[in-house]
Design a protein around this motif. Structure first.
Motif, PDB file in Angstrom:
ATOM      1  N   LEU A  42       0.688  -1.162   0.095  1.00 37.50           N
ATOM      2  CA  LEU A  42       0.137  -0.084   0.055  1.00 37.50           C
ATOM      3  C   LEU A  42       1.068   1.304   0.012  1.00 37.50           C
ATOM      4  N   ALA A  43       0.285   2.253  -0.531  1.00 39.11           N
ATOM      5  CA  ALA A  43       1.092   3.558  -0.254  1.00 39.11           C
ATOM      6  C   ALA A  43      -0.131   4.687   0.188  1.00 39.11           C
ATOM      7  N   ALA A  44       0.465   5.754   0.561  1.00 38.31           N
ATOM      8  CA  ALA A  44      -0.447   7.147   0.776  1.00 38.31           C
ATOM      9  C   ALA A  44       0.801   8.124   0.899  1.00 38.31           C
ATOM     10  N   SER A  45      -0.040   9.288   0.488  1.00 39.04           N
ATOM     11  CA  SER A  45       1.071  10.447   0.218  1.00 39.04           C
ATOM     12  C   SER A  45       0.180  11.645   0.286  1.00 39.04           C
ATOM     13  N   SER A  46       0.801  13.023   0.582  1.00 41.15           N
ATOM     14  CA  SER A  46       0.357  14.115   0.437  1.00 41.15           C
ATOM     15  C   SER A  46      -0.434  14.415  -0.594  1.00 41.15           C
ATOM     16  N   LYS A  47      -0.013  13.691  -1.652  1.00 44.86           N
ATOM     17  CA  LYS A  47      -0.832  14.031  -3.161  1.00 44.86           C
ATOM     18  C   LYS A  47      -2.146  13.224  -3.107  1.00 44.86           C
ATOM     19  N   ASP A  48      -2.388  12.354  -2.153  1.00 43.16           N
ATOM     20  CA  ASP A  48      -3.611  11.748  -2.545  1.00 43.16           C
ATOM     21  C   ASP A  48      -4.983  12.644  -2.221  1.00 43.16           C
ATOM     22  N   LYS A  49      -6.122  12.127  -2.580  1.00 40.19           N
ATOM     23  CA  LYS A  49      -7.246  12.995  -2.857  1.00 40.19           C
ATOM     24  C   LYS A  49      -7.806  13.116  -1.377  1.00 40.19           C
ATOM     25  N   GLY A  50      -7.835  12.198  -0.290  1.00 39.19           N
ATOM     26  CA  GLY A  50      -8.246  12.501   1.175  1.00 39.19           C
ATOM     27  C   GLY A  50      -7.604  13.192   1.816  1.00 39.19           C
ATOM     28  N   VAL A  51      -6.638  13.893   1.471  1.00 39.05           N
ATOM     29  CA  VAL A  51      -5.559  14.770   2.357  1.00 39.05           C
ATOM     30  C   VAL A  51      -5.863  16.143   2.302  1.00 39.05           C
ATOM     31  N   ASN A  52      -6.313  16.455   3.238  1.00 41.11           N
ATOM     32  CA  ASN A  52      -6.359  18.085   3.517  1.00 41.11           C
ATOM     33  C   ASN A  52      -5.342  18.937   3.547  1.00 41.11           C
ATOM     34  N   LEU A  53      -4.916  20.034   2.186  1.00 43.62           N
ATOM     35  CA  LEU A  53      -3.731  20.422   2.046  1.00 43.62           C
ATOM     36  C   LEU A  53      -3.606  21.869   3.029  1.00 43.62           C
ATOM     37  N   LYS A  54      -4.502  22.097   3.736  1.00 44.52           N
ATOM     38  CA  LYS A  54      -4.517  23.456   4.552  1.00 44.52           C
ATOM     39  C   LYS A  54      -3.752  23.074   5.896  1.00 44.52           C
ATOM     40  N   GLY A  55      -2.820  23.907   6.275  1.00 47.78           N
ATOM     41  CA  GLY A  55      -2.088  23.820   7.574  1.00 47.78           C
ATOM     42  C   GLY A  55      -0.579  23.534   7.269  1.00 47.78           C
ATOM     43  N   THR A  56      -0.112  23.306   8.320  1.00 48.36           N
ATOM     44  CA  THR A  56       1.436  23.312   8.212  1.00 48.36           C
ATOM     45  C   THR A  56       1.818  21.864   7.800  1.00 48.36           C
ATOM     46  N   ASN A  57       3.086  21.884   7.475  1.00 45.52           N
ATOM     47  CA  ASN A  57       3.450  20.515   7.087  1.00 45.52           C
ATOM     48  C   ASN A  57       3.427  19.335   8.026  1.00 45.52           C
ATOM     49  N   VAL A  58       3.581  19.751   9.234  1.00 46.69           N
ATOM     50  CA  VAL A  58       3.419  18.616  10.410  1.00 46.69           C
ATOM     51  C   VAL A  58       1.852  18.361  10.474  1.00 46.69           C
ATOM     52  N   GLU A  59       0.881  19.241  10.294  1.00 47.45           N
ATOM     53  CA  GLU A  59      -0.453  18.809  10.182  1.00 47.45           C
ATOM     54  C   GLU A  59      -0.826  17.792   9.020  1.00 47.45           C
ATOM     55  N   ILE A  60      -0.244  18.150   8.011  1.00 47.80           N
ATOM     56  CA  ILE A  60      -0.456  17.346   6.706  1.00 47.80           C
ATOM     57  C   ILE A  60       0.248  15.969   6.819  1.00 47.80           C
ATOM     58  N   ALA A  61       1.413  15.955   7.612  1.00 50.02           N
ATOM     59  CA  ALA A  61       1.928  14.546   7.761  1.00 50.02           C
ATOM     60  C   ALA A  61       0.952  13.859   8.612  1.00 50.02           C
ATOM     61  N   THR A  62       0.403  14.360   9.586  1.00 51.24           N
ATOM     62  CA  THR A  62      -0.388  13.484  10.589  1.00 51.24           C
ATOM     63  C   THR A  62      -1.620  13.204   9.689  1.00 51.24           C
ATOM     64  N   GLU A  63      -2.271  13.980   8.761  1.00 54.48           N
ATOM     65  CA  GLU A  63      -3.162  13.338   7.970  1.00 54.48           C
ATOM     66  C   GLU A  63      -2.847  12.293   7.120  1.00 54.48           C
ATOM     67  N   VAL A  64      -1.611  12.261   6.497  1.00 58.60           N
ATOM     68  CA  VAL A  64      -1.035  11.341   5.493  1.00 58.60           C
ATOM     69  C   VAL A  64      -0.982  10.033   6.609  1.00 58.60           C
ATOM     70  N   GLY A  65      -0.417  10.089   7.706  1.00 60.31           N
ATOM     71  CA  GLY A  65      -0.323   8.993   8.581  1.00 60.31           C
ATOM     72  C   GLY A  65      -1.747   8.361   8.749  1.00 60.31           C
ATOM     73  N   LYS A  66      -2.661   9.238   9.103  1.00 58.11           N
ATOM     74  CA  LYS A  66      -3.919   8.457   9.445  1.00 58.11           C
ATOM     75  C   LYS A  66      -4.528   8.022   8.070  1.00 58.11           C
ATOM     76  N   LEU A  67      -4.337   8.564   6.989  1.00 60.69           N
ATOM     77  CA  LEU A  67      -4.864   7.903   5.845  1.00 60.69           C
ATOM     78  C   LEU A  67      -4.079   6.475   5.407  1.00 60.69           C
ATOM     79  N   ALA A  68      -2.908   6.675   5.609  1.00 62.57           N
ATOM     80  CA  ALA A  68      -2.327   5.405   5.619  1.00 62.57           C
ATOM     81  C   ALA A  68      -2.422   4.296   6.358  1.00 62.57           C
ATOM     82  N   ALA A  69      -2.875   4.290   7.704  1.00 66.93           N
ATOM     83  CA  ALA A  69      -3.304   3.669   8.710  1.00 66.93           C
ATOM     84  C   ALA A  69      -4.756   3.162   8.290  1.00 66.93           C
ATOM     85  N   GLU A  70      -5.464   3.840   8.082  1.00 62.78           N
ATOM     86  CA  GLU A  70      -7.014   3.564   7.485  1.00 62.78           C
ATOM     87  C   GLU A  70      -6.871   2.614   6.302  1.00 62.78           C
ATOM     88  N   LYS A  71      -5.967   2.905   5.021  1.00 65.15           N
ATOM     89  CA  LYS A  71      -5.758   1.987   4.012  1.00 65.15           C
ATOM     90  C   LYS A  71      -5.188   0.687   4.507  1.00 65.15           C
TER      91      LYS A  71
END
Length: 117
Positions: free
Chosen positions: A52-81
């Motif tokens: 599996l793969a997930a990134s900040s380029k995926d559609k489910g990731v909110n790109l508003k906020g700091t890089n750290v907040e975006i990384a947290t979102e990517v971690g959550k998305l990866a875990a859900e997948k």
């Protein structure tokens, strides 16, 4: 002999990779951080396959906020997948980066979403 930043990271990466390995049951969660994006992959090293793969380029990731907040979102998305695919436990590979900032927040986001490592 002084090493460049990338050579130093490469040495650390190889040192980590000697120890950390993934299987189909417990894959390796590998993180790559570029200046703009952050990527996470679940890798089965026995068969040499990315599961599996997930990134900040995926559609489910909110790109508003700091890089750290975006990384947290990517971690959550990866875990859900991963949880949908039946993966509950992983080994974490920080990829030669220091465990702070975006790398740490990605790991904490994945843990918060239910992955164990």
């Amino acid at each position: 002999m002084s090493l460049t930043k990338t050579e130093r990271r490469q040495r650390i990466k190889f040192r980590i990779r000697k120890i950390v390995s993934g299987t189909a049951a417990k894959p390796r969660l590998s993180v790559f951080r570029s200046n703009k994006e952050i990527y996470a992959q679940f890798i089965d090293d026995v068969n040499g396959v990315t599961l599996l793969a997930a990134s900040s380029k995926d559609k489910g990731v909110n790109l508003k906020g700091t890089n750290v907040e975006i990384a947290t979102e990517v971690g959550k998305l990866a875990a859900e997948k991963a949880l949908k695919a039946g993966i509950t436990e992983v080994t974490f590979d920080r990829g030669g980066y220091l465990y702070h900032g975006r790398i740490k927040s990605l790991a904490e986001g994945a843990r918060a979403a239910g992955l164990k490592f």
